[in-house]
Design a protein around this motif. Structure first.
Motif: not given
Lengths: 205, 314
Positions: A112, A115-116, A120, A179, B251, B276, B278
């Motif tokens: 995580y 970028d992730t 998000g 997450f 992802p 992205s 998931r």
């Protein structure tokens, strides 16, 4: 080891793409990791590295065999890297990420990354009302203080604060869902703590 | 002052910086001129290990050069090197390196879809996933058994106590004694990984060696160049060989890659689709359209199929 001198002089003398490709393959991963470690964004890092190789190629006729490619690549990428570091240091989203990353485990941080996190947040922003999104973007992404936003939009500071706090909790809720698989309980408790802190400090914002 | 800034920068790079420290760092960076930052970066860059070329490539290049010469030159070189090897053995242990240089290489490539199975000269079984390749030298059985691979493969290594089995993947070297494991190392992916089913292996990369026990996997991030070791039941890692496709919190971009490889199609996504996002789910004995239909409902996109092309639109 690659025979760098030979490669550089062959590239200089108009030698083919092939020698350049060898140099590129050899230095790309290292330079990319170096830049990424400072800017934390794969997109920015890729851009710096790509630009550096393009400039190395464009100036190939002026290369000096006695200097190493490692040295050249650094000289070429340095200024752009410094510029991007300065920009990232002022990026409120990166600051948010660091705050967020402080609460998850070291292993989770590999998966995580920034970028992730940005992806998000982008997704989470879709859940906001247009007004909330506007205030959120101004405050969290452009770094404009609440007071200025209020006068710009012609509304009360408290209204901006309320909208912002509603926007933040929506964004966090989406992030937690995204997450969620890792350390749900830890994140939820951080979010709750975060909200409590924010509420109690909101008078001072 | 600069020493403190360097310390903060190190923590920032490692990802162990706190928000307070980050604020302090940002404050300092803003007030530090470009040339000072430049010299800190220069120092750090010079400390970096040079380049990032995987260890296997050098050998491949040498035999590439040898391949240009005729068979007889090759044979003469072989004989010459074999004789030299014997002579050198008394002086130093150069034998392994020289015989490697003298060898020819065999490369097996899998197609665009599905799997291919390869049996190496020593009896080791390798199942390759789509768009993968494995290379070994013709004198594979002489010294250590070394193979170079890219893509994804499942190895069932034949036991041989005398000789090591070494897999060279783009970012890691895996050293094995009779065991079963899966390697995922597609060049376009952001990470590579090795998961161990049985036996024991060690992974070497950039001078460090990591021992791995069964049901553990090692993931190398190509962004940071760092390793992490975690537990796994190998269900997910080896699912590509079974009639099942398993996704755990992956992802959409990864889901698309897996489907492309499994069915040999090309999937293009419209910019409106968030890659992205998931997805978690298992598909058993499903056709491509069955799977796309499930994903369509989950993500709310629409799609059209044209020959081997699938286009996802929002």
């Amino acid at each position: 080891m690659i025979d760098e001198k030979k490669l550089i002089s062959s590239i200089k003398l108009g030698g083919g793409n092939k020698d350049f490709k060898i140099l590129y393959d050899y230095y790309y991963p290292g330079l990319y990791q170096f830049c990424y470690s400072y800017v934390k964004s794969s997109e920015i890092a890729r851009e710096i590295v790509h630009d550096s190789f393009v400039r190395l190629w464009e100036n190939r006729d002026r290369l000096d065999e006695s200097r190493s490619a490692k040295n050249y690549l650094f000289t070429i990428s340095r200024n752009q890297l410094i510029k991007e570091i300065r920009r990232q240091m002022k990026n409120p989203l990166l600051r948010d990420y660091i705050e967020f990353a402080g609460g998850i485990g070291t292993d989770a941080r590999i998966m995580y990354d920034y970028d992730t996190f940005v992806a998000g947040v982008e997704k989470a922003k879709m859940a906001l009302s247009p007004r909330q999104r506007e205030i959120y973007v101004k405050n969290k992404e452009e770094g404009i203080p609440v007071k200025e936003i209020a006068s710009e939009l012609g509304i009360g500071e408290q209204v901006v604060r309320n909208q912002l706090s509603a926007a933040l909790s929506k964004v966090r809720a989406v992030l937690v869902r995204m997450f969620g698989n890792i350390d749900e309980i830890i994140i939820i408790s951080i979010v709750i703590l975060w909200e409590i802190c924010r509420k109690s400090f909101s008078g001072m914002l | 002052m600069i020493a403190y800034m360097k310390e903060l920068l190190r923590k920032y790079k490692e990802g162990s910086i706190s928000v307070e420290e980050f604020d302090a760092l940002a404050y300092r960076i803003e007030r530090t001129p470009d040339d000072v930052i430049g010299s800190i970066l220069a120092e750090d860059w010079n400390d970096c290990s040079q380049g990032g070329m995987p260890p296997g490539r050098k050998r491949r290049k040498i035999s590439g050069i040898l391949r240009k010469y005729s068979f007889w030159t090759g044979l003469a070189a072989c004989l010459f090197l074999a004789v030299s090897a014997v002579l050198f053995m008394r002086l130093a242990d150069y034998e392994a390196k020289l015989s490697l240089m003298a060898s020819r290489e065999v490369t097996v490539r899998s197609g665009n879809a599905g799997q291919s199975s390869v049996v190496l000269p020593d009896g080791t079984n390798v199942i390759l996933n789509a768009r993968s390749a494995i290379t070994y030298s013709s004198d594979f059985c002489a010294g250590d058994r070394t193979v170079t691979m890219s893509g994804e493969g499942f190895f069932d290594v034949a036991k041989d106590h005398g000789r090591k089995f070494i897999v060279i993947a783009p970012d890691m070297e895996i050293i094995v004694h009779g065991t079963k494991f899966n390697v995922y190392a597609y060049p376009e992916s952001e990470y590579s990984e090795m998961s161990l089913v049985e036996g024991s292996v060690s992974i070497g990369c950039k001078g460090s060696i990591i021992p791995v026990s069964p049901n553990e996997k090692v993931i190398l991030s190509r962004k940071t160049g760092k390793f992490s070791v975690s537990r796994t039941d190998n269900e997910l890692e080896t699912s590509w060989m079974k009639d099942r496709i398993v996704f755990v919190h992956e992802p959409l971009s990864h889901v698309v890659e897996v489907l492309e490889r499994r069915f040999g199609v090309q999937i293009n996504c419209d910019s409106g689709i968030s890659l992205s996002d998931r997805y978690t789910g298992t598909f058993k004995d499903c056709s491509l359209t069955d799977i796309i239909d499930v994903l369509r409902m989950h993500y709310g996109f629409s799609y059209r199929i044209k020959d081997n092309h699938i286009i996802l639109t929002h």
